[in-house]
Design a protein around this motif. Structure first.
Motif, PDB file in Angstrom:
ATOM      1  N   GLY A  68       3.314   1.425  -4.261  1.00  0.00           N
ATOM      2  CA  GLY A  68       4.136   1.356  -3.096  1.00  0.00           C
ATOM      3  C   GLY A  68       3.578   2.116  -2.033  1.00  0.00           C
ATOM      4  O   GLY A  68       4.567   2.547  -0.846  1.00  0.00           O
ATOM      5  N   ASN A  69       2.335   2.586  -1.816  1.00  0.00           N
ATOM      6  CA  ASN A  69       1.987   3.468  -0.612  1.00  0.00           C
ATOM      7  C   ASN A  69       1.513   2.430   0.678  1.00  0.00           C
ATOM      8  O   ASN A  69       1.253   2.812   1.514  1.00  0.00           O
ATOM      9  N   GLY A  70       1.731   0.941   0.605  1.00  0.00           N
ATOM     10  CA  GLY A  70       1.295   0.200   1.523  1.00  0.00           C
ATOM     11  C   GLY A  70      -0.331  -0.116   1.434  1.00  0.00           C
ATOM     12  O   GLY A  70      -0.701  -0.889   2.416  1.00  0.00           O
ATOM     13  N   ARG A  71      -0.894   0.385   0.428  1.00  0.00           N
ATOM     14  CA  ARG A  71      -2.436   0.078   0.241  1.00  0.00           C
ATOM     15  C   ARG A  71      -2.643  -0.444  -1.207  1.00  0.00           C
ATOM     16  O   ARG A  71      -2.017   0.004  -2.126  1.00  0.00           O
ATOM     17  N   MET A  72      -3.833  -1.378  -1.220  1.00  0.00           N
ATOM     18  CA  MET A  72      -4.020  -1.799  -2.321  1.00  0.00           C
ATOM     19  C   MET A  72      -5.802  -1.426  -2.674  1.00  0.00           C
ATOM     20  O   MET A  72      -6.534  -1.647  -1.668  1.00  0.00           O
ATOM     21  N   THR A  73      -5.952  -0.395  -3.422  1.00  0.00           N
ATOM     22  CA  THR A  73      -7.044   0.077  -3.647  1.00  0.00           C
ATOM     23  C   THR A  73      -7.999  -0.913  -4.583  1.00  0.00           C
ATOM     24  O   THR A  73      -7.381  -1.929  -5.143  1.00  0.00           O
ATOM     25  N   GLN A  74      -9.501  -0.718  -4.762  1.00  0.00           N
ATOM     26  CA  GLN A  74     -10.049  -1.617  -5.606  1.00  0.00           C
ATOM     27  C   GLN A  74      -9.655  -1.356  -6.938  1.00  0.00           C
ATOM     28  O   GLN A  74      -9.654  -2.478  -7.890  1.00  0.00           O
ATOM     29  N   VAL A  75      -9.397  -0.268  -7.515  1.00  0.00           N
ATOM     30  CA  VAL A  75      -9.004   0.001  -8.584  1.00  0.00           C
ATOM     31  C   VAL A  75      -7.693  -0.918  -8.931  1.00  0.00           C
ATOM     32  O   VAL A  75      -7.219  -1.499 -10.006  1.00  0.00           O
ATOM     33  N   ASP A  76      -6.430  -0.797  -7.941  1.00  0.00           N
ATOM     34  CA  ASP A  76      -5.335  -1.464  -7.958  1.00  0.00           C
ATOM     35  C   ASP A  76      -5.604  -3.159  -8.273  1.00  0.00           C
ATOM     36  O   ASP A  76      -4.940  -3.841  -9.181  1.00  0.00           O
ATOM     37  N   PHE A  77      -6.484  -3.529  -7.540  1.00  0.00           N
ATOM     38  CA  PHE A  77      -6.931  -4.976  -7.420  1.00  0.00           C
ATOM     39  C   PHE A  77      -7.437  -5.369  -8.668  1.00  0.00           C
ATOM     40  O   PHE A  77      -7.110  -6.451  -9.364  1.00  0.00           O
ATOM     41  N   ALA A  78      -8.634  -4.402  -9.360  1.00  0.00           N
ATOM     42  CA  ALA A  78      -9.399  -4.917 -10.472  1.00  0.00           C
ATOM     43  C   ALA A  78      -8.063  -4.806 -11.834  1.00  0.00           C
ATOM     44  O   ALA A  78      -8.175  -5.729 -12.659  1.00  0.00           O
ATOM     45  N   LYS A  79      -7.036  -3.926 -11.774  1.00  0.00           N
ATOM     46  CA  LYS A  79      -6.291  -3.840 -12.648  1.00  0.00           C
ATOM     47  C   LYS A  79      -5.160  -5.204 -12.705  1.00  0.00           C
ATOM     48  O   LYS A  79      -4.928  -5.988 -13.616  1.00  0.00           O
ATOM     49  N   SER A  80      -4.935  -5.797 -11.313  1.00  0.00           N
ATOM     50  CA  SER A  80      -4.286  -6.953 -11.354  1.00  0.00           C
ATOM     51  C   SER A  80      -4.934  -8.204 -11.623  1.00  0.00           C
ATOM     52  O   SER A  80      -4.430  -8.910 -12.482  1.00  0.00           O
ATOM     53  N   CYS A  81      -6.348  -8.125 -11.241  1.00  0.00           N
ATOM     54  CA  CYS A  81      -7.192  -9.035 -11.945  1.00  0.00           C
ATOM     55  C   CYS A  81      -7.246  -9.372 -13.389  1.00  0.00           C
ATOM     56  O   CYS A  81      -7.285 -10.443 -14.081  1.00  0.00           O
TER      57      CYS A  81
END
Length: 136
Positions: A68-81
């Motif tokens: 909820g910090n307003g940013r998606m990091t590459q790690v966040d993206f990889a986990k979602s993927c």
């Protein structure tokens, strides 16, 4: 010279050769993976998020910007993927993070929704001490 025939073939019987367990497993695996939905573009990724979460906004809140910090990091993206079964993580990330900052904001994923949310937040802050209070 005539070709050598097995005893069963020489007697006119049909011989069925069974696949080895390894061949059978490989065939089953190929059939299974042939049904995979292959996501190779950012647009298809967005479509998949809408199918899974109902909207890009919902996907952003529940899967992409998990802290909820307003940013998606590459790690966040990889986990979602990984959760969605998307394999082309690196390719998609390079298309999303065009500025190569290591993170993206909602405005880079969905500018229209980002603009609408900013307007809503502005209205909430006009009436409440914080947007969090306004949501209650």
């Amino acid at each position: 010279s005539s070709p050598l025939l097995s005893p069963a073939a020489a007697m006119g019987k049909v011989v069925v050769q069974m696949a080895s367990p390894r061949q059978h497993a490989e065939k089953c695996l190929a059939t299974f993976h042939g049904k995979d939905i292959v996501i190779k573009s950012v647009d298809r990724f967005k479509q998949m998020c809408v199918v899974k979460y109902g909207s890009l906004w919902s996907a952003w809140r529940h899967s992409l910007d998990v802290d909820g910090n307003g940013r998606m990091t590459q790690v966040d993206f990889a986990k979602s993927c990984q959760f969605l079964g998307v394999k082309a993580v690196q390719k998609l990330w390079s298309e999303i993070d065009t500025r190569a900052l290591g993170f993206v904001t909602l405005s880079e994923i969905d500018p229209e929704v980002s603009e609408l949310f900013a307007e809503l937040e502005k209205l909430l802050l006009e009436k409440f001490p914080s947007s969090k209070e306004g949501w209650r």
